[in-house]
Design a protein around this motif. Structure first.
Motif, mmCIF file in Angstrom:
data_model
loop_
_atom_site.group_PDB
_atom_site.id
_atom_site.type_symbol
_atom_site.label_atom_id
_atom_site.label_comp_id
_atom_site.label_asym_id
_atom_site.label_seq_id
_atom_site.Cartn_x
_atom_site.Cartn_y
_atom_site.Cartn_z
ATOM 1 N N GLY A 15 4.851 -1.008 1.960
ATOM 2 C CA GLY A 15 4.342 0.129 1.215
ATOM 3 C C GLY A 15 5.034 1.409 1.606
ATOM 4 O O GLY A 15 6.198 1.417 2.034
ATOM 5 N N ASP A 16 4.294 2.519 1.511
ATOM 6 C CA ASP A 16 4.879 3.823 1.802
ATOM 7 C C ASP A 16 3.760 4.800 2.101
ATOM 8 O O ASP A 16 2.619 4.626 1.649
ATOM 9 N N THR A 17 4.078 5.835 2.876
ATOM 10 C CA THR A 17 3.144 6.933 3.119
ATOM 11 C C THR A 17 3.874 8.252 2.939
ATOM 12 O O THR A 17 5.090 8.339 3.168
ATOM 13 N N THR A 18 3.120 9.267 2.508
ATOM 14 C CA THR A 18 3.695 10.594 2.347
ATOM 15 C C THR A 18 2.580 11.622 2.447
ATOM 16 O O THR A 18 1.395 11.293 2.342
ATOM 17 N N ARG A 19 2.954 12.876 2.659
ATOM 18 C CA ARG A 19 1.976 13.949 2.685
ATOM 19 C C ARG A 19 1.783 14.475 1.263
ATOM 20 O O ARG A 19 2.746 14.724 0.536
ATOM 21 N N GLY A 20 0.522 14.662 0.862
ATOM 22 C CA GLY A 20 0.211 15.160 -0.461
ATOM 23 C C GLY A 20 -1.268 15.003 -0.735
ATOM 24 O O GLY A 20 -2.045 14.639 0.155
ATOM 25 N N PRO A 21 -1.703 15.246 -1.974
ATOM 26 C CA PRO A 21 -3.108 15.029 -2.334
ATOM 27 C C PRO A 21 -3.498 13.573 -2.096
ATOM 28 O O PRO A 21 -2.664 12.670 -2.257
ATOM 29 N N ALA B 101 -4.292 10.016 -2.513
ATOM 30 C CA ALA B 101 -4.155 9.019 -3.565
ATOM 31 C C ALA B 101 -3.765 7.700 -2.920
ATOM 32 O O ALA B 101 -3.043 7.674 -1.920
ATOM 33 N N VAL B 102 -4.265 6.622 -3.488
ATOM 34 C CA VAL B 102 -4.023 5.279 -2.944
ATOM 35 C C VAL B 102 -3.519 4.386 -4.069
ATOM 36 O O VAL B 102 -4.176 4.252 -5.099
ATOM 37 N N CYS B 103 -2.359 3.785 -3.876
ATOM 38 C CA CYS B 103 -1.804 2.856 -4.865
ATOM 39 C C CYS B 103 -1.546 1.516 -4.189
ATOM 40 O O CYS B 103 -0.785 1.438 -3.220
ATOM 41 N N ILE B 104 -2.188 0.475 -4.687
ATOM 42 C CA ILE B 104 -2.021 -0.872 -4.145
ATOM 43 C C ILE B 104 -1.436 -1.781 -5.217
ATOM 44 O O ILE B 104 -1.850 -1.736 -6.383
ATOM 45 N N LEU C 76 0.834 -1.195 0.000
ATOM 46 C CA LEU C 76 0.000 0.000 0.000
ATOM 47 C C LEU C 76 0.868 1.243 0.000
ATOM 48 O O LEU C 76 1.692 1.433 0.902
ATOM 49 N N ALA C 77 0.700 2.103 -1.011
ATOM 50 C CA ALA C 77 1.330 3.426 -1.033
ATOM 51 C C ALA C 77 0.214 4.447 -0.879
ATOM 52 O O ALA C 77 -0.741 4.448 -1.664
ATOM 53 N N LEU C 78 0.349 5.305 0.124
ATOM 54 C CA LEU C 78 -0.747 6.191 0.516
ATOM 55 C C LEU C 78 -0.250 7.624 0.616
ATOM 56 O O LEU C 78 0.659 7.928 1.399
ATOM 57 N N SER C 79 -0.820 8.499 -0.201
ATOM 58 C CA SER C 79 -0.554 9.933 -0.104
ATOM 59 C C SER C 79 -1.721 10.571 0.632
ATOM 60 O O SER C 79 -2.881 10.412 0.222
#
Length: 322
Positions: free
Chosen positions: A118-124, A126-129, A85-88
């Protein structure tokens, strides 16, 4: 305020289930593939304002973000194993994170599919799985295996997700009762994992894909890859219960090119009709025969009486927005 690592630990880190030799917490996860199996991998990116509305319910969003990936595995006939899971995020809202992770993990647990990194970051928002599955060699349901004479089948029903979207966009006026009936198909799609796996294990289906951008656009991928054509019985397409109450013109339009259905479209030899029906019953998944693969290139439409129809419809394009 939560740090990135506190956020991951509190909302997304869970006890390992055994799929991963090494899971969340290192630079990479380590998976131990089942001997003799192939790995199926798929990635989907969902962006606020493009793939879901701003302010979408986070629990339903968590479900949908994983469901669309599991639907890709279902289309190949693969068994879900794990996902990343990559989560902005615009901010670390504990209430939002709790609901999102609960919705995602409820579906993940149903299919024993483990979050491994996965990864998390601050931004708009968006979810990438990225999802990982496994399948026996030679059993994957590919797009290039449809043959002339094969039946075309659809799982479940089509069009209710698009009907709900049309109501949200004010394209049509929909009663509160019909919107309540249609909306769950848009927000909470059901990946047809059990059906896909059963069709591939037998093996029974030859070609398959999931219907995410509308049947017309997605079926075209099978026809192009297999170098064949097809005729669709437009009035045999299984409309969702809310769409079934609408006009014939709207039913035809949204079942053909609605999008966001996440049902399976697959082909199988005509001699296997009884087997397809048996598999559908065993997996609790309704299926409908809607057309025939043909040697002549192109996609043709007929009505219930077999009369040719002129239909100007196309699938969803993620770059044009149409």
């Amino acid at each position: 305020m939560l740090s990135e690592f506190d956020l991951i630990k509190q909302y997304f880190r869970r006890a390992r289930k055994g799929h991963a030799v090494l899971g969340i917490g290192d630079d990479c996860a380590l998976l131990a593939p089942t001997p003799g199996m192939q790995t199926a991998i798929s990635t989907d990116l969902l962006i606020e304002g493009r793939h879901f509305f701003a302010g979408a319910d986070p629990r339903m969003l968590g479900h949908k973000c994983l469901a669309v990936n599991l639907s890709d595995l279902a289309a190949m006939g693969a068994k879900p194993v794990a996902f990343t899971l990559a989560l902005s995020l615009p901010g670390a809202d504990p209430e939002w994170l709790e609901a999102f992770s609960n919705g995602m993990f409820a579906l993940a647990d149903r299919y024993d599919c483990e979050l491994i990194g996965g990864d998390t970051t601050r931004g708009p928002l968006a979810v990438c799985i990225t999802v990982f599955g496994e399948i026996a060699p030679g059993h994957a349901l590919r797009r290039d295996c449809a043959r002339a004479g094969h039946d075309i089948w659809i799982s479940g029903t089509l069009g209710d997700a698009r009907l709900a979207l049309a109501a949200y966009w004010k394209e049509i006026a929909l009663s509160p009762e019909d919107l309540a009936l249609a909306a769950p198909r848009m927000h909470l799609p059901s990946p047809r994992v059990e059906l896909g796996r059963a069709l591939s294990v037998l093996p029974l289906a030859h070609a398959a894909l999931d219907i995410s951008d509308g049947l017309v656009g997605d079926l075209a991928h099978i026809l192009d890859a297999s170098k064949v054509g097809a005729t669709l019985d437009v009035d045999a397409l299984p409309a969702g219960p809310a769409l079934a109450r609408q006009s014939l013109a709207l039913r035809r339009r949204f079942t053909l090119a609605g999008g966001d259905d996440y049902e399976l479209c697959f082909t199988a030899p005509a001699a296997g009709r009884a087997q397809v029906a048996a598999v559908a019953a065993a997996t609790g998944t309704p299926v409908t025969r809607v057309g025939t693969i043909e040697a002549q290139p192109g996609l043709r439409f007929v009505d219930a009486a077999g009369k040719p129809l002129e239909m100007d419809v196309q699938g969803w394009d993620h770059f044009s927005g149409e």
